[in-house]
Design an enzyme around this catalytic site. Structure first.
Site, PDB file in Angstrom:
ATOM      1  N   HIS A  52      37.777  -4.581  14.079  1.00 10.91           N
ATOM      2  CA  HIS A  52      38.534  -3.777  13.124  1.00 10.91           C
ATOM      3  C   HIS A  52      39.389  -4.699  12.260  1.00 10.91           C
ATOM      4  O   HIS A  52      39.561  -5.891  12.556  1.00 10.91           O
ATOM      5  CB  HIS A  52      39.389  -2.755  13.864  1.00 10.91           C
ATOM      6  CG  HIS A  52      38.597  -1.626  14.427  1.00 10.91           C
ATOM      7  ND1 HIS A  52      39.168  -0.555  15.066  1.00 10.91           N
ATOM      8  CD2 HIS A  52      37.256  -1.385  14.463  1.00 10.91           C
ATOM      9  CE1 HIS A  52      38.238   0.292  15.458  1.00 10.91           C
ATOM     10  NE2 HIS A  52      37.063  -0.203  15.105  1.00 10.91           N
ATOM     11  N   GLU A  54      42.555  -5.159  11.643  1.00  9.84           N
ATOM     12  CA  GLU A  54      43.699  -5.854  12.219  1.00  9.84           C
ATOM     13  C   GLU A  54      43.254  -7.049  13.059  1.00  9.84           C
ATOM     14  O   GLU A  54      43.822  -8.148  12.974  1.00  9.84           O
ATOM     15  CB  GLU A  54      44.513  -4.902  13.106  1.00  9.84           C
ATOM     16  CG  GLU A  54      44.957  -3.626  12.419  1.00  9.84           C
ATOM     17  CD  GLU A  54      43.993  -2.479  12.612  1.00  9.84           C
ATOM     18  OE1 GLU A  54      44.463  -1.372  12.928  1.00  9.84           O
ATOM     19  OE2 GLU A  54      42.771  -2.680  12.459  1.00  9.84           O
ATOM     20  N   CYS A  78      44.036   1.808  15.897  1.00 11.04           N
ATOM     21  CA  CYS A  78      43.407   2.717  16.844  1.00 11.04           C
ATOM     22  C   CYS A  78      43.945   2.503  18.252  1.00 11.04           C
ATOM     23  O   CYS A  78      44.444   1.433  18.612  1.00 11.04           O
ATOM     24  CB  CYS A  78      41.897   2.561  16.806  1.00 11.04           C
ATOM     25  SG  CYS A  78      41.291   1.000  17.496  1.00 11.04           S
ATOM     26  N   ALA A 156      21.336  22.527 -13.236  1.00 11.97           N
ATOM     27  CA  ALA A 156      21.432  22.645 -14.692  1.00 11.97           C
ATOM     28  C   ALA A 156      20.892  24.013 -15.083  1.00 11.97           C
ATOM     29  O   ALA A 156      19.915  24.490 -14.505  1.00 11.97           O
ATOM     30  CB  ALA A 156      20.629  21.543 -15.366  1.00 11.97           C
ATOM     31  N   ALA A 164      14.898  27.456 -15.669  1.00 10.64           N
ATOM     32  CA  ALA A 164      13.624  27.067 -16.266  1.00 10.64           C
ATOM     33  C   ALA A 164      13.110  28.209 -17.127  1.00 10.64           C
ATOM     34  O   ALA A 164      13.578  29.346 -17.026  1.00 10.64           O
ATOM     35  CB  ALA A 164      12.601  26.735 -15.177  1.00 10.64           C
ATOM     36  N   SER A 170      11.137  22.956 -17.095  1.00 11.67           N
ATOM     37  CA  SER A 170      12.599  22.833 -17.059  1.00 11.67           C
ATOM     38  C   SER A 170      13.108  21.510 -17.596  1.00 11.67           C
ATOM     39  O   SER A 170      14.310  21.299 -17.656  1.00 11.67           O
ATOM     40  CB  SER A 170      13.102  23.016 -15.624  1.00 11.67           C
ATOM     41  OG  SER A 170      12.587  21.997 -14.782  1.00 11.67           O
TER      42      SER A 170
END
Length: 352
Positions: A52, A54, A78, A156, A164, A170
């Site tokens: 980690h 640290e 932790c 969309a 479409a 489409s």
């Protein structure tokens, strides 16, 4: 109260954290300061199974060099033994006199490091640059709270809500600026999801591309959901990332599997059937609706059945933003939280 030197160190720690990979574990950075404020060492978490942040920083110092020092870290140290030992214990054993962290650890397994440090006589301060730190690992925090990745559902549509024309065509409802925005958002996701129906009908590559068609550096993992077979020569099989296929309609199971793989952000772009299913099941955290100033009429709706029998049961949204993209409009909306996915815990940091 944090000093100006400690605040600067936290900002540096956040820069370091961004070097780490997204995945099962959060991006975390750390800076060790001498009692007089000089930087002694820096570190960050490089991925599951590695030290980690640290411990990474402490490993650069000679034994005893951290005695009386201040550890500045973006996430609470932790208090858990997994593939690595508790960072809180490592800091105590190194003789650190003060710990400044940005945000508390949200997991049940790893939290408690601050209390352990205080019990050992270490001065602890939290909340320094907390907003910036939470923004950095926002998706990971969400995964811990819900047990699944953050889900953006995109579609969309024409101004009259069609995806479409009646013949099924489409491409392209929206213009180049909207398409560039879509590809930029794809690149920010860990996975892009489509249904077998869309893959069979449209043969999408599910890649993130630049305006000239070249692949962007960041590519989401392609995910195909559905019980239909995907053709051996489908474009998705040529994706630079190995595709995942789920022969199921159980979206929660798919998201749980993706979470276990370290996927934090999912981009759903699979047609009306899949989009409707994610919304209907309450699994859409964000809706991205690209609206083109065109009328199509006909039966090809952008969304299907959402399980809304009456107006009182309508799914209410909060509009987060409106953006003009060329001639098109992007509406970003967030469903108002309801149901069991508003809370929960997915414990993962201890796996590192």
């Amino acid at each position: 109260m944090a000093s100006a030197v400690e605040i600067d160190a936290m900002r540096r720690a956040l820069q370091l954290a961004r070097r780490g990979p997204r995945g099962l574990n959060p991006q975390v950075g750390a800076v060790i300061l001498s009692p007089t404020g000089e930087v002694l060492a820096e570190g960050y978490h490089r991925g599951a199974g590695t030290p980690h942040a640290e411990v990474d920083a402490l490993s650069q110092l000679a034994p005893g060099a951290a005695r009386g020092a201040t550890a500045v870290v973006t996430l609470e140290p932790c208090n858990h033994t997994g593939r690595t030992g508790p960072c809180a214990v490592a800091l105590i054993e190194a003789g650190v006199g003060r710990v400044v962290h940005a945000i508390d650890d949200p997991t049940d397994t790893a939290t408690g490091g601050a209390a352990r440090l205080r019990d050992a006589g270490v001065d602890v301060e939290s909340g320094v640059e907390g907003d910036a730190a939470e923004h950095l690992i926002h998706d990971w925090i969400g995964l811990q709270r819900t047990g699944r990745p953050h889900v953006s559902v995109k579609w969309a549509q024409s101004l009259d809500g069609r995806a479409a024309a009646d013949d099924g065509s489409s491409q392209w409802i929206t213009g180049p600026a909207a398409r560039r925005d879509v590809h930029a958002r794809r690149a920010q996701a860990d996975a892009i999801v489509a249904g077998t129906g869309t893959v069979g009908a449209d043969d999408p590559a599910l890649t993130a591309r630049a305006a000239d068609g070249s692949l962007l550096d960041a590519q989401p993992v392609p995910v195909v959901i559905g019980k239909s077979e995907t053709a051996p020569d489908a474009a998705v099989r040529r994706h630079p990332r190995e595709p995942l296929f789920f022969a199921t309609h159980d979206l929660r199971a798919v998201l749980a599997d993706l979470a276990d793989r370290g996927v934090q952000r999912v981009f759903v772009e699979g047609g009306p059937t899949l989009a409707s299913a994610f919304v209907r099941e309450g699994l859409a955290d964000e809706l991205l609706v690209y609206v083109a100033p065109v009328l199509l009429g006909g039966s090809r709706l952008a969304l299907g059945d959402l399980g809304v029998p009456t107006i009182d049961a309508a799914r209410r949204l909060d509009v987060a933003s409106l953006q003009t993209l060329g001639d098109d409009l992007l509406i970003v909306a967030v469903p108002r939280p309801t149901g069991p996915d508003a809370a929960g815990t997915h414990e993962n940091r201890g796996e590192a």
